[in-house]
Design a protein around this motif. Structure first.
Motif, PDB file in Angstrom:
ATOM      1  N   ALA A  37       0.819  -1.212   0.000  1.00  0.00           N
ATOM      2  CA  ALA A  37       0.000   0.000   0.000  1.00  0.00           C
ATOM      3  C   ALA A  37       0.856   1.267   0.000  1.00  0.00           C
ATOM      4  N   GLU A  38       1.937   1.253   0.769  1.00  0.00           N
ATOM      5  CA  GLU A  38       2.798   2.433   0.871  1.00  0.00           C
ATOM      6  C   GLU A  38       3.436   2.765  -0.474  1.00  0.00           C
ATOM      7  N   ALA A  39       3.878   1.742  -1.196  1.00  0.00           N
ATOM      8  CA  ALA A  39       4.529   1.963  -2.488  1.00  0.00           C
ATOM      9  C   ALA A  39       3.532   2.493  -3.516  1.00  0.00           C
ATOM     10  N   ILE A  40       2.321   1.939  -3.507  1.00  0.00           N
ATOM     11  CA  ILE A  40       1.292   2.397  -4.446  1.00  0.00           C
ATOM     12  C   ILE A  40       0.917   3.841  -4.162  1.00  0.00           C
ATOM     13  N   ALA A  41       0.686   4.156  -2.891  1.00  0.00           N
ATOM     14  CA  ALA A  41       0.287   5.505  -2.516  1.00  0.00           C
ATOM     15  C   ALA A  41       1.372   6.523  -2.876  1.00  0.00           C
ATOM     16  N   ALA A  42       2.637   6.166  -2.601  1.00  0.00           N
ATOM     17  CA  ALA A  42       3.739   7.085  -2.900  1.00  0.00           C
ATOM     18  C   ALA A  42       3.831   7.372  -4.397  1.00  0.00           C
ATOM     19  N   ALA A  43       3.658   6.335  -5.208  1.00  0.00           N
ATOM     20  CA  ALA A  43       3.750   6.508  -6.660  1.00  0.00           C
ATOM     21  C   ALA A  43       2.594   7.351  -7.193  1.00  0.00           C
ATOM     22  N   LEU A  44       1.386   7.080  -6.718  1.00  0.00           N
ATOM     23  CA  LEU A  44       0.228   7.850  -7.171  1.00  0.00           C
ATOM     24  C   LEU A  44       0.358   9.321  -6.787  1.00  0.00           C
ATOM     25  N   ASN A  45       0.770   9.574  -5.553  1.00  0.00           N
ATOM     26  CA  ASN A  45       0.941  10.958  -5.107  1.00  0.00           C
ATOM     27  C   ASN A  45       2.059  11.668  -5.867  1.00  0.00           C
ATOM     28  N   LYS A  46       3.100  10.919  -6.218  1.00  0.00           N
ATOM     29  CA  LYS A  46       4.194  11.518  -6.994  1.00  0.00           C
ATOM     30  C   LYS A  46       3.685  12.003  -8.339  1.00  0.00           C
ATOM     31  N   LEU A  47       2.867  11.192  -9.008  1.00  0.00           N
ATOM     32  CA  LEU A  47       2.326  11.600 -10.301  1.00  0.00           C
ATOM     33  C   LEU A  47       1.308  12.730 -10.166  1.00  0.00           C
ATOM     34  N   LEU A  48       0.613  12.758  -9.044  1.00  0.00           N
ATOM     35  CA  LEU A  48      -0.354  13.836  -8.810  1.00  0.00           C
ATOM     36  C   LEU A  48       0.340  15.169  -8.553  1.00  0.00           C
ATOM     37  N   GLN A  49       1.478  15.112  -7.884  1.00  0.00           N
ATOM     38  CA  GLN A  49       2.142  16.336  -7.444  1.00  0.00           C
ATOM     39  C   GLN A  49       3.230  16.815  -8.397  1.00  0.00           C
ATOM     40  N   ASN A  50       3.874  15.888  -9.097  1.00  0.00           N
ATOM     41  CA  ASN A  50       4.975  16.257  -9.996  1.00  0.00           C
ATOM     42  C   ASN A  50       4.409  16.521 -11.397  1.00  0.00           C
ATOM     43  N   VAL A  51       4.048  17.754 -11.636  1.00  0.00           N
ATOM     44  CA  VAL A  51       3.408  18.138 -12.896  1.00  0.00           C
ATOM     45  C   VAL A  51       4.331  17.885 -14.084  1.00  0.00           C
ATOM     46  N   GLN A  52       5.603  18.163 -13.921  1.00  0.00           N
ATOM     47  CA  GLN A  52       6.562  17.991 -15.013  1.00  0.00           C
ATOM     48  C   GLN A  52       6.694  16.523 -15.413  1.00  0.00           C
ATOM     49  N   LEU A  53       6.788  15.632 -14.427  1.00  0.00           N
ATOM     50  CA  LEU A  53       6.889  14.195 -14.702  1.00  0.00           C
ATOM     51  C   LEU A  53       5.627  13.694 -15.389  1.00  0.00           C
ATOM     52  N   HIS A  54       4.466  14.100 -14.872  1.00  0.00           N
ATOM     53  CA  HIS A  54       3.200  13.672 -15.455  1.00  0.00           C
ATOM     54  C   HIS A  54       3.102  14.102 -16.913  1.00  0.00           C
ATOM     55  N   GLU A  55       3.483  15.344 -17.198  1.00  0.00           N
ATOM     56  CA  GLU A  55       3.382  15.856 -18.558  1.00  0.00           C
ATOM     57  C   GLU A  55       4.343  15.142 -19.506  1.00  0.00           C
TER      58      GLU A  55
END
Length: 348
Positions: free
Chosen positions: A298-316
């Motif tokens: 759960a911790e790994a999934i949550a960290a990855a999802l939040n990273k994509l939510l917060q890191n606009v540059q990576l997501h784009e």
């Protein structure tokens, strides 16, 4: 199956797609191929498979056919017996390594039953294809059959990928809600994620997912959307902000999977959190369209999802890579192998 049947129908083959009609099945949509559904009194378990196979056997026995194609082990017995009795060509379409699914491999008696069917039949299917190289190699090792690899890629769609996320960002899961898809850790992970999760689909783990949502008090964070027609889902998926492709490592089928949803997300240009298993890693190493995770806690999934939510540059960047990758990873390229397979078989 709709993609496969449509391609063959356009090539001049008279195609009939058969399947099961459940009590909650939605009406069939008009297709360029014929469709047949069998209503079964039993809905699941051994009695369902027995009833469905008997109905399919007698139906196939009196159909005008040249080639019979079995999809996975569910339908392989009647396909084999009818093809022998009527001296027809037979094909095995292995969408997965059926005997290595978690819900099978973790139940010894069930595993023994399906493995016996696999051992009896697959070696007798000279012609076949599957969805990735690992399954092709494994079936070659087990039964000395040389199967083609035809991936379940989506059709190339045309839609704007700019400015489409106007509502509150949400995470999407689409596909079967079955065992082995990491719902036991995805649901509790949503306690820590700064967005909602929408699950499109149903399956043998649906009730357990409902219980998990209640157990972890994430009723406001996780929405169960149920079955959605494919043409409707194609419109929904591109509106998601992030997608998830998660599988447990229990069973070779999960570890060496290459699921439809993985490519559907790419086609929709939606960055995804994906397990770092061999087949997915190979695609991502080439195109860099997903954030890969090494475990499904759960911790790994949550960290990855939040990273994509917060890191606009990576997501784009991942989104832009999807725009490029979708041109290569489309059914328009892959269907050429399918057409050659059936043309060669028909002329053999």
């Amino acid at each position: 199956m709709q993609r496969i049947c449509t391609t063959l129908a356009k090539q001049g083959f008279d195609v009939i797609l058969t399947g099961k009609k459940s009590r909650g099945s939605k009406p069939l949509q008009e297709q360029p191929f014929r469709q047949k559904r069998f209503y079964c009194f039993f809905e699941k378990g051994f009695l369902f498979y027995a009833e469905y196979n008997v109905r399919l056997f007698f139906w196939l026995l009196f159909q005008k056919v040249d080639i019979i194609c079995a999809i996975d082990l569910d339908s392989i017995l009647p396909s084999y017996f009818v093809s022998v009795l009527r001296k027809k060509k037979r094909v095995y379409d292995a969408h997965e390594l059926f005997t290595e699914q978690k819900e099978i491999v973790t139940r010894p008696s069930v595993h023994k039953f399906w493995l016996a069917i696999e051992k009896f039949t697959v070696s007798k299917f000279k012609y076949g294809y599957t969805v990735n190289q690992f399954i092709a190699d494994e079936l070659k090792r087990r039964y000395n059959v040389d199967y083609a690899v035809i991936r379940n890629l989506p059709q190339l769609t045309s839609f704007s990928t700019e400015g489409r996320q106007r509502e509150k960002p949400f995470i999407i899961y689409q596909g079967a809600v079955n065992e082995g898809r990491s719902f036991e850790t995805l649901i509790p992970a949503m306690q820590q994620v700064l967005a909602t999760l929408k699950i499109y689909g149903k399956g043998n783990f649906f009730k357990q997912v409902q219980q998990l949502i209640h157990e972890y008090h994430v009723e406001e964070k996780v929405e169960l959307m149920g079955y959605v027609m494919p043409h409707e889902l194609k419109k929904i998926t591109p509106t998601a902000h992030i997608a998830v492709t998660l599988f447990e490592q229990t069973g070779l089928n999960q570890y060496y999977s290459l699921s439809n949803r993985f490519f559907d997300y790419i086609m929709a240009c939606v960055p995804q959190v994906c397990v770092n298993y061999p087949e997915y890693k190979a695609v991502n190493d080439k195109y860099n369209i997903a954030l890969m995770i090494d475990d499904t806690k759960a911790e790994a999934i949550a960290a990855a999802l939040n990273k994509l939510l917060q890191n606009v540059q990576l997501h784009e960047q991942l989104r832009k890579n999807c725009v490029i990758a979708r041109e290569d990873l489309s059914w328009e390229h892959e269907e050429k192998k399918l057409i050659k397979f059936y043309n060669d078989l028909h002329n053999a």
